[in-house]
Design a protein around this motif. Sequence first.
Motif, short mmCIF file in Angstrom:
data_model
loop_
_atom_site.label_atom_id
_atom_site.label_comp_id
_atom_site.label_asym_id
_atom_site.label_seq_id
_atom_site.Cartn_x
_atom_site.Cartn_y
_atom_site.Cartn_z
N ASN A 263 0.80 -1.23 0.00
CA ASN A 263 0.00 0.00 0.00
C ASN A 263 0.84 1.28 0.00
O ASN A 263 0.32 2.35 -0.26
CB ASN A 263 -0.96 0.00 1.19
CG ASN A 263 -2.21 -0.79 0.90
OD1 ASN A 263 -3.14 -0.27 0.30
ND2 ASN A 263 -2.24 -2.04 1.31
N ALA A 264 2.11 1.16 0.33
CA ALA A 264 2.99 2.33 0.34
C ALA A 264 3.36 2.70 -1.09
O ALA A 264 3.51 1.84 -1.95
CB ALA A 264 4.25 2.04 1.15
N VAL B 97 -0.45 10.90 1.57
CA VAL B 97 -1.24 10.91 2.80
C VAL B 97 -1.28 9.50 3.38
O VAL B 97 -1.09 9.29 4.59
CB VAL B 97 -2.66 11.47 2.57
CG1 VAL B 97 -3.52 11.31 3.82
CG2 VAL B 97 -2.58 12.94 2.16
N ARG B 98 -1.54 8.52 2.53
CA ARG B 98 -1.55 7.14 3.00
C ARG B 98 -0.16 6.75 3.52
O ARG B 98 -0.03 6.10 4.55
CB ARG B 98 -1.98 6.17 1.91
CG ARG B 98 -2.00 4.72 2.42
CD ARG B 98 -2.47 3.72 1.38
NE ARG B 98 -3.90 3.86 1.19
CZ ARG B 98 -4.57 3.28 0.20
NH1 ARG B 98 -3.94 2.54 -0.69
NH2 ARG B 98 -5.87 3.45 0.10
N ASP B 99 0.89 7.17 2.81
CA ASP B 99 2.25 6.87 3.26
C ASP B 99 2.50 7.44 4.66
O ASP B 99 3.09 6.77 5.51
CB ASP B 99 3.29 7.42 2.27
CG ASP B 99 3.35 6.61 0.98
OD1 ASP B 99 2.78 5.50 0.92
OD2 ASP B 99 3.99 7.10 0.03
N VAL C 257 9.11 4.99 -2.43
CA VAL C 257 10.09 3.92 -2.66
C VAL C 257 10.93 3.66 -1.41
O VAL C 257 11.20 2.50 -1.06
CB VAL C 257 10.98 4.25 -3.88
CG1 VAL C 257 12.07 3.21 -4.07
CG2 VAL C 257 10.15 4.36 -5.14
N LYS C 258 11.35 4.73 -0.73
CA LYS C 258 12.16 4.55 0.48
C LYS C 258 11.36 3.89 1.59
O LYS C 258 11.89 3.09 2.36
CB LYS C 258 12.75 5.88 0.95
CG LYS C 258 13.81 6.43 0.02
CD LYS C 258 14.34 7.76 0.51
CE LYS C 258 15.39 8.30 -0.45
NZ LYS C 258 15.89 9.60 -0.02
N LEU C 259 10.09 4.22 1.69
CA LEU C 259 9.22 3.58 2.69
C LEU C 259 9.03 2.11 2.35
O LEU C 259 9.11 1.25 3.25
CB LEU C 259 7.87 4.30 2.78
CG LEU C 259 6.85 3.71 3.75
CD1 LEU C 259 7.40 3.63 5.17
CD2 LEU C 259 5.54 4.52 3.70
N GLN C 260 8.81 1.81 1.10
CA GLN C 260 8.68 0.40 0.67
C GLN C 260 9.94 -0.38 1.03
O GLN C 260 9.86 -1.50 1.53
CB GLN C 260 8.43 0.32 -0.84
CG GLN C 260 7.08 0.80 -1.27
CD GLN C 260 6.95 0.90 -2.78
OE1 GLN C 260 7.95 1.01 -3.51
NE2 GLN C 260 5.71 0.87 -3.26
#
Length: 192
Positions: A62-63, A124-126, A66-69
């Motif tokens: 859902n992210a 926002v979701r991130d 790219v860095k969060l993934q």
Amino acid sequence: MEAKTKTSKPTDVKTTGAKTTTKTPAKKNAAKDLMDLFEDSLKDIYWAEKALSKALPKMQKNATDVKLQSAIENHIVETEEHIVRLEQCFEALGKKAQAKKCDAMQGLLDEGKSIMEETEPGAVRDSGIVAAAQKVEHYEIATYGTLAAFAKVLQQEECMNLLLTTLNEEKNCNELLTKLADTNINSQAVEA
């Protein structure tokens, strides 16, 4: 018509001087000493880590950042290692690894799921995913810190070292999430 009153289980009341204490009956299988509490808490976090290992891939999917993934991918690998370390703790105690549902983790994961369902894909979701992930990290940091302290006084050095290793990884993950949110993700969410 008479109202029914709910009766509660009897309790022991002890009065000494100005103090009155109430002792409620212990639950069946209640922890009798610190070792029992330690083992019960290990079962709790063992369940929590296993549940998290199933939830993290959904968060990653859902992210959009790219860095969060990537951070979530790394934590998936670490979480599997945390499960193995907990199994090693049980083994060091001469116990079979057992999981006991962790209501706290269930609530945190449910909240994360809600955030993903109630936000549009994107920044926002991130930001919501980071917030949910940090709540999980803070819970894990508190739990592993407590368990390591228990292991120390119980003179369970092998467990203590395993738990401290995991504690450090949880702290590092939390710091990374903070950095991602502060340097990129939250700013993008404002502009969304």
